[in-house]
Scaffold this active site. Structure first.
Site, PDB file in Angstrom:
ATOM      1  N   ASP A 241      46.764  43.915  60.012  1.00 15.64           N
ATOM      2  CA  ASP A 241      47.661  43.857  60.902  1.00 15.64           C
ATOM      3  C   ASP A 241      47.933  42.299  61.677  1.00 15.64           C
ATOM      4  O   ASP A 241      48.905  42.054  62.202  1.00 15.64           O
ATOM      5  CB  ASP A 241      47.448  44.994  61.857  1.00 15.64           C
ATOM      6  CG  ASP A 241      47.857  46.104  61.157  1.00 15.64           C
ATOM      7  OD1 ASP A 241      46.784  47.026  60.644  1.00 15.64           O
ATOM      8  OD2 ASP A 241      48.987  46.798  61.554  1.00 15.64           O
TER       9      ASP A 241
HETATM   10  C1  LIG Z   1      50.488  46.310  54.639  1.00 19.26           C
HETATM   11  S1  LIG Z   1      49.273  46.210  55.643  1.00 19.26           S
HETATM   12  C2  LIG Z   1      49.606  47.399  56.835  1.00 19.26           C
HETATM   13  C3  LIG Z   1      48.676  47.955  57.830  1.00 19.26           C
HETATM   14  O1  LIG Z   1      49.087  48.701  58.837  1.00 19.26           O
HETATM   15  C4  LIG Z   1      48.482  49.844  58.795  1.00 19.26           C
HETATM   16  O2  LIG Z   1      48.492  50.338  60.378  1.00 19.26           O
HETATM   17  P1  LIG Z   1      49.531  51.392  60.754  1.00 19.26           P
HETATM   18  O3  LIG Z   1      49.506  52.469  59.694  1.00 19.26           O
HETATM   19  O4  LIG Z   1      48.990  52.038  62.098  1.00 19.26           O
HETATM   20  O5  LIG Z   1      50.789  50.658  60.860  1.00 19.26           O
HETATM   21  C5  LIG Z   1      47.267  49.365  58.586  1.00 19.26           C
HETATM   22  O6  LIG Z   1      46.222  48.843  59.408  1.00 19.26           O
HETATM   23  C6  LIG Z   1      47.693  48.798  57.290  1.00 19.26           C
HETATM   24  O7  LIG Z   1      46.430  47.980  56.850  1.00 19.26           O
END
Ligand SMILES: CSC[C@H]1O[C@H](OP(=O)(O)O)[C@H](O)[C@@H]1O
EC number: 5.3.1.23
Length: 353
Positions: A241
């Site tokens: 992220d």
């Molecule tokens: C393409 S990496 C996406 C990244 O975002 C996810 O978090 P969330 O589902 O809370 O938006 C997760 O950290 C992933 O690695």
């Protein structure tokens, strides 16, 4: 064909409601910036790249309808500020907002309101294609790097959360590496963690793997270290992220302990992330804001309580993996780099070997 989390044509945007997956495939209309803000905040749409893309596309939809009147720059600035506040840890939305705002202000010097709106819409629409192209480069760079390190014909990958077509404009980052390995006929198996409490792994990554016939096994988060010891894991590959200047990486909570287990078992640990997920303005992971989400996301599933009423909860959505534990490298669309090489790579002072 990989799944479509985002359906866009000029003036119209729909997003796959990921709160309903894997049992219901429902696309929700996004008619405004506020619709996008609410979809991102509620995690109907999630994934660092997808958040930025949907946020910006919602702005494009409103601009196509003439939003901003004679002062579109103010409307654009206020919209991007609002969208960036939806979820603080992923850098992509904030980066896109900064870059788009700079573009819009420059364009406004030479263009009238209508021309400016069209120019900004074109800039935003280019994001979609750029993201998919970047992800395919990440997939290929990552697959080649992992294969170069092993004599075996096929490899086994452990991954966390969802980093595929449901987290990006398509193909994915860490899951893009798995897709590339699978496409080369070199993937023996992927182990995906369920990724409590939102279950991106069991609901989303498993959904993508089954849909595309990718050999995959679902495990609980608590099984990850055991799986590394028992299942001949070639590499752990996760998304990001926010990757900061020294390579420290914020990613879905649970990533840090995977990195510790990988280190213990001598398994290379990779972060797969486009340069749009990197933030060189922060020196180290200590500077990253970690989003804390509502307790209910941990104490219930689909509205059914799974915890003792009244128990207190800590529900950070992310954790930070120190760069020292990212032993395989950081896989970007520019190549694979050690954490110590990242800053030079992203500033063009270093190219992939
Ligand atoms: C393409 S990496 C996406 C990244 O975002 C996810 O978090 P969330 O589902 O809370 O938006 C997760 O950290 C992933 O690695």
């Amino acid at each position: 064909m990989t799944l479509e989390a985002i359906r866009y044509r000029t003036g119209s945007l729909q997003v796959l409601n990921q709160l309903l997956l894997p049992h219901q495939t429902v696309y929700d209309d996004i008619r405004s910036v506020q619709d996008a803000f609410e979809a991102i905040k509620s995690m109907k749409v999630r994934g660092a790249p997808a958040i930025a893309i949907v946020g910006c596309l919602s702005l494009a939809v409103e601009l196509r309808a003439g939003a901003g009147g004679d002062d579109p720059v103010t409307f654009i600035r206020e919209s991007l500020c609002h969208l960036t506040s939806a979820r603080p840890t992923a850098v992509n939305m904030g980066r896109a907002a900064r870059e788009l705002m700079e573009f819009a202000e420059n364009e406004s010097m030479e263009k009238n309101s209508e021309q400016l709106r069209e120019s900004v819409i074109a800039w935003i629409e280019d994001m979609l294609e750029r993201d998919v192209n970047d992800n395919k480069k990440i997939g290929n760079y990552g697959a080649q790097h992992i294969l170069s390190g092993v004599p075996r014909d096929s490899v086994t990958i452990l991954t966390h959360c969802n980093t595929g077509s449901l987290a990006t404009a398509g193909y994915g980052t860490a899951l893009g590496v798995v897709r590339s390995l699978h496409g080369l006929g070199r993937l023996k198996r992927m182990y995906c963690t369920e990724t409590r409490p939102y279950n991106q792994g069991s609901r989303l990554t498993a959904y993508e793997a089954v849909a595309e016939g990718i050999p995959a096994t679902l495990i609980t988060d608590s099984m990850a270290a055991l799986t590394m010891r028992e299942m001949d894991i070639t590499a752990v590959v996760v998304g990001a992220d926010r990757v900061v200047a020294n390579g420290d990486t914020a990613n879905k909570v649970g990533t840090y302990q995977l990195a510790i287990a990988a280190k213990h078992h001598g398994i290379p640990f990779y972060v797969a992330a486009p340069s749009t997920s990197c933030d060189l303005s922060l020196e180290s992971g200590r500077d990253i804001i970690i989003e804390v989400r509502p307790p209910e996301e941990l104490t219930s599933i689909n509205g059914v309580s799974i915890a003792a009423p009244g128990i207190e909860v800590w529900n950070p959505a992310f954790d930070v993996t120190p760069h020292q534990l990212i032993t395989g490298g950081i896989i970007t669309e520019l190549g694979v780099f050690l954490p110590s090489e990242l800053q030079a790579a992203l500033t063009g002072r270093l190219t992939a070997l």
